[in-house]
Design an enzyme around this catalytic site. Sequence first.
Site, PDB file in Angstrom:
ATOM      1  N   HIS A  55      -7.379   3.035  26.166  1.00 44.58           N
ATOM      2  CA  HIS A  55      -8.626   3.117  26.386  1.00 44.58           C
ATOM      3  C   HIS A  55      -9.358   4.713  26.381  1.00 44.58           C
ATOM      4  O   HIS A  55      -9.156   5.326  27.311  1.00 44.58           O
ATOM      5  CB  HIS A  55      -9.272   2.485  27.641  1.00 44.58           C
ATOM      6  CG  HIS A  55     -10.909   2.378  27.790  1.00 44.58           C
ATOM      7  ND1 HIS A  55     -11.258   1.026  27.707  1.00 44.58           N
ATOM      8  CD2 HIS A  55     -11.624   3.339  27.688  1.00 44.58           C
ATOM      9  CE1 HIS A  55     -12.679   1.304  28.040  1.00 44.58           C
ATOM     10  NE2 HIS A  55     -12.967   2.692  27.857  1.00 44.58           N
ATOM     11  N   HIS A  57     -12.623   7.326  24.274  1.00 46.36           N
ATOM     12  CA  HIS A  57     -13.704   7.260  23.414  1.00 46.36           C
ATOM     13  C   HIS A  57     -13.428   8.950  22.531  1.00 46.36           C
ATOM     14  O   HIS A  57     -13.971   9.948  22.594  1.00 46.36           O
ATOM     15  CB  HIS A  57     -14.815   7.601  23.930  1.00 46.36           C
ATOM     16  CG  HIS A  57     -15.292   6.355  24.850  1.00 46.36           C
ATOM     17  ND1 HIS A  57     -16.231   5.490  24.598  1.00 46.36           N
ATOM     18  CD2 HIS A  57     -14.841   6.064  26.178  1.00 46.36           C
ATOM     19  CE1 HIS A  57     -16.171   4.661  25.494  1.00 46.36           C
ATOM     20  NE2 HIS A  57     -15.350   4.672  26.566  1.00 46.36           N
ATOM     21  N   GLN A 150     -22.754   1.667  22.737  1.00 48.56           N
ATOM     22  CA  GLN A 150     -22.920   2.374  23.806  1.00 48.56           C
ATOM     23  C   GLN A 150     -24.524   2.176  24.580  1.00 48.56           C
ATOM     24  O   GLN A 150     -24.652   1.988  25.726  1.00 48.56           O
ATOM     25  CB  GLN A 150     -23.190   3.690  23.600  1.00 48.56           C
ATOM     26  CG  GLN A 150     -23.253   4.723  24.827  1.00 48.56           C
ATOM     27  CD  GLN A 150     -22.359   4.921  25.960  1.00 48.56           C
ATOM     28  OE1 GLN A 150     -21.338   5.219  25.711  1.00 48.56           O
ATOM     29  NE2 GLN A 150     -22.643   3.917  26.955  1.00 48.56           N
ATOM     30  N   HIS A 208     -16.566  -3.179  27.359  1.00 52.41           N
ATOM     31  CA  HIS A 208     -16.947  -2.207  28.614  1.00 52.41           C
ATOM     32  C   HIS A 208     -17.721  -3.186  29.719  1.00 52.41           C
ATOM     33  O   HIS A 208     -18.874  -3.588  29.489  1.00 52.41           O
ATOM     34  CB  HIS A 208     -17.882  -1.228  28.173  1.00 52.41           C
ATOM     35  CG  HIS A 208     -17.375   0.080  27.849  1.00 52.41           C
ATOM     36  ND1 HIS A 208     -16.386   0.068  26.573  1.00 52.41           N
ATOM     37  CD2 HIS A 208     -16.828   1.264  28.339  1.00 52.41           C
ATOM     38  CE1 HIS A 208     -15.694   1.323  26.591  1.00 52.41           C
ATOM     39  NE2 HIS A 208     -16.224   1.898  27.663  1.00 52.41           N
ATOM     40  N   GLU A 211     -19.162  -2.000  34.552  1.00 50.25           N
ATOM     41  CA  GLU A 211     -18.806  -0.507  34.793  1.00 50.25           C
ATOM     42  C   GLU A 211     -20.089  -0.044  35.635  1.00 50.25           C
ATOM     43  O   GLU A 211     -20.746   0.722  35.150  1.00 50.25           O
ATOM     44  CB  GLU A 211     -18.518   0.447  33.585  1.00 50.25           C
ATOM     45  CG  GLU A 211     -17.978   1.971  34.052  1.00 50.25           C
ATOM     46  CD  GLU A 211     -17.878   2.659  33.079  1.00 50.25           C
ATOM     47  OE1 GLU A 211     -18.280   2.690  31.942  1.00 50.25           O
ATOM     48  OE2 GLU A 211     -16.980   3.654  33.194  1.00 50.25           O
ATOM     49  N   ASP A 307      -9.738   7.079  29.248  1.00 48.76           N
ATOM     50  CA  ASP A 307     -11.093   7.113  29.091  1.00 48.76           C
ATOM     51  C   ASP A 307     -11.796   8.340  28.277  1.00 48.76           C
ATOM     52  O   ASP A 307     -12.614   7.940  27.277  1.00 48.76           O
ATOM     53  CB  ASP A 307     -11.849   6.706  30.259  1.00 48.76           C
ATOM     54  CG  ASP A 307     -13.348   5.904  30.053  1.00 48.76           C
ATOM     55  OD1 ASP A 307     -13.469   5.663  28.936  1.00 48.76           O
ATOM     56  OD2 ASP A 307     -14.085   5.693  30.918  1.00 48.76           O
ATOM     57  N   TRP A 313     -18.742  12.392  30.061  1.00 56.11           N
ATOM     58  CA  TRP A 313     -18.478  11.620  31.282  1.00 56.11           C
ATOM     59  C   TRP A 313     -17.414  12.189  32.276  1.00 56.11           C
ATOM     60  O   TRP A 313     -17.204  11.602  33.209  1.00 56.11           O
ATOM     61  CB  TRP A 313     -18.126  10.106  30.994  1.00 56.11           C
ATOM     62  CG  TRP A 313     -19.377   9.482  30.284  1.00 56.11           C
ATOM     63  CD1 TRP A 313     -20.317   8.677  30.668  1.00 56.11           C
ATOM     64  CD2 TRP A 313     -19.524   9.505  28.953  1.00 56.11           C
ATOM     65  NE1 TRP A 313     -21.112   8.354  29.734  1.00 56.11           N
ATOM     66  CE2 TRP A 313     -20.530   8.575  28.560  1.00 56.11           C
ATOM     67  CE3 TRP A 313     -18.741   9.856  27.675  1.00 56.11           C
ATOM     68  CZ2 TRP A 313     -21.235   8.508  27.263  1.00 56.11           C
ATOM     69  CZ3 TRP A 313     -19.368   9.981  26.563  1.00 56.11           C
ATOM     70  CH2 TRP A 313     -20.674   8.898  26.229  1.00 56.11           C
TER      71      TRP A 313
HETATM   72  N1  17E Z   1     -19.270   5.148  27.883  1.00 59.00           N
HETATM   73  C1  17E Z   1     -19.649   4.314  28.857  1.00 59.00           C
HETATM   74  O1  17E Z   1     -20.280   3.491  28.929  1.00 59.00           O
HETATM   75  N2  17E Z   1     -18.730   4.270  29.705  1.00 59.00           N
HETATM   76  C2  17E Z   1     -17.610   5.473  29.775  1.00 59.00           C
HETATM   77  N3  17E Z   1     -16.614   5.232  30.868  1.00 59.00           N
HETATM   78  C3  17E Z   1     -17.831   6.215  28.858  1.00 59.00           C
HETATM   79  C4  17E Z   1     -18.364   6.243  27.672  1.00 59.00           C
HETATM   80  C5  17E Z   1     -16.620   7.295  28.889  1.00 59.00           C
HETATM   81 FE   FE2 Z   2     -14.724   3.634  28.349  1.00 58.65          FE
END
Ligand code: 17E
Ligand code: FE2
Length: 411
Positions: A55, A57, A150, A208, A211, A307, A313
Amino acid sequence: MLYKNAYIENSITLSDIRVKDGKFAEIGSQLEADPGEEVVDLGGRLVLPPFIESHVHLDATLTAGDPVWNMSGTLFEGIACWEKRKPKLSKSDIRERVNKVVRMYAANGIQHIRTHVDVTDPKLMAMEAMLELREDLKDWMDIQIVAFPQDGILSFPNGKELMKKAVEMGADCVGAIPHYEFTREYSVESLNFALELAAENDRLVDVHCDEIDDEASRGLETVACRALELGLFDKVTASHTTAMHSYNNAYMLRLMRLLKLSRINFVANPLVNTHLQGRVDTYPKRRGVTRVKELTAEGLNVSFGHDDIFDPWYPMGSGSLRDVVFLGLHVTQMMGYEDIMNSYKFISTNAARTLHIQDSYGIEAGKPASFIALDAKNYYDALNRDSAVVLSVKDGRKLAEAIPAEKKVLF
Ligand code: 17E
Ligand code: FE2
């Protein structure tokens, strides 16, 4: 080619590995070299299947502070910083950064990467660039691409169309971001849409998922339910699931039955989520990492990812998954002897199941000759001493090597 004297996956006896035509031909003890066969002495080092980044980006890597730094350390400010970087994206900018990061990973024994690529961009620029990079780099790094919305699927103009387009272009996996959609209804609809899109197009899924520290964020039950009903099962992965940290135990008991029926995979990102989560807590502060110990104990598959590498982030990262495992074991309280010894599986065997590549992965005769050697006898020592990956071989070809640094003490 004959590689001699390896401790394969923490075994206590030495083995030799014969490689022919890019495949493991034979693994055994004290194999004799064939006439003219090249021999490499691994000198009693640990040999593992290659590491896997399950995982990350890649499109955002190496952009921390450009144009602004994330001051609060929240996921939401990270997304706002990324919004400011997106207008500056170009193919050459993405190519340059991804080429660098892929080599950072290769130096640390990684041979497979699953990357989430932001598709909430009417031009789908990052998706186009990553598809080209997947092809360009395929002899050195296997790259899987997730179409990652996103800014949301229902909460972003033409979100559904952009997701469909990304799949048409060749994304390997379908993503979603239920906890960021405007409403609970949108979040459920986005998940139904994403899993159906994957089922119709025979793609994997990596969401995702939840989170957030909100205990009411329950995208996971929809992901698992649809994975079961659509027959997608272990083609589906729920990443992050940090809200699970905050679920009450009664709900967890009910949810666990569905999770086991669904057989979905989980990815935890301990470095990033200990940093991003708990930001609105006073004290006590939640750790914000999903229930790795409990999921593992119930037989569910969990892998660990980095990540982010130096992006809005997360302001650090060197392309080594060692720190991910090291912190992951601490924060999930998995520091028993066997837990530590086996923890490489979070970034190897378990991650291969997440990426759905387990059939062609592993140190077994007949499989592609891909492995790494570490400067230690077992993974406990390798993790504890941060041992270097001294050799990375992919399909029988040398991909990277290192000479361990020598430290001298002068007393
Ligand atoms: N975008 C997101 O929604 N969550 C993350 N942990 C990262 C990007 C890195
Ligand atoms: Fe992520």
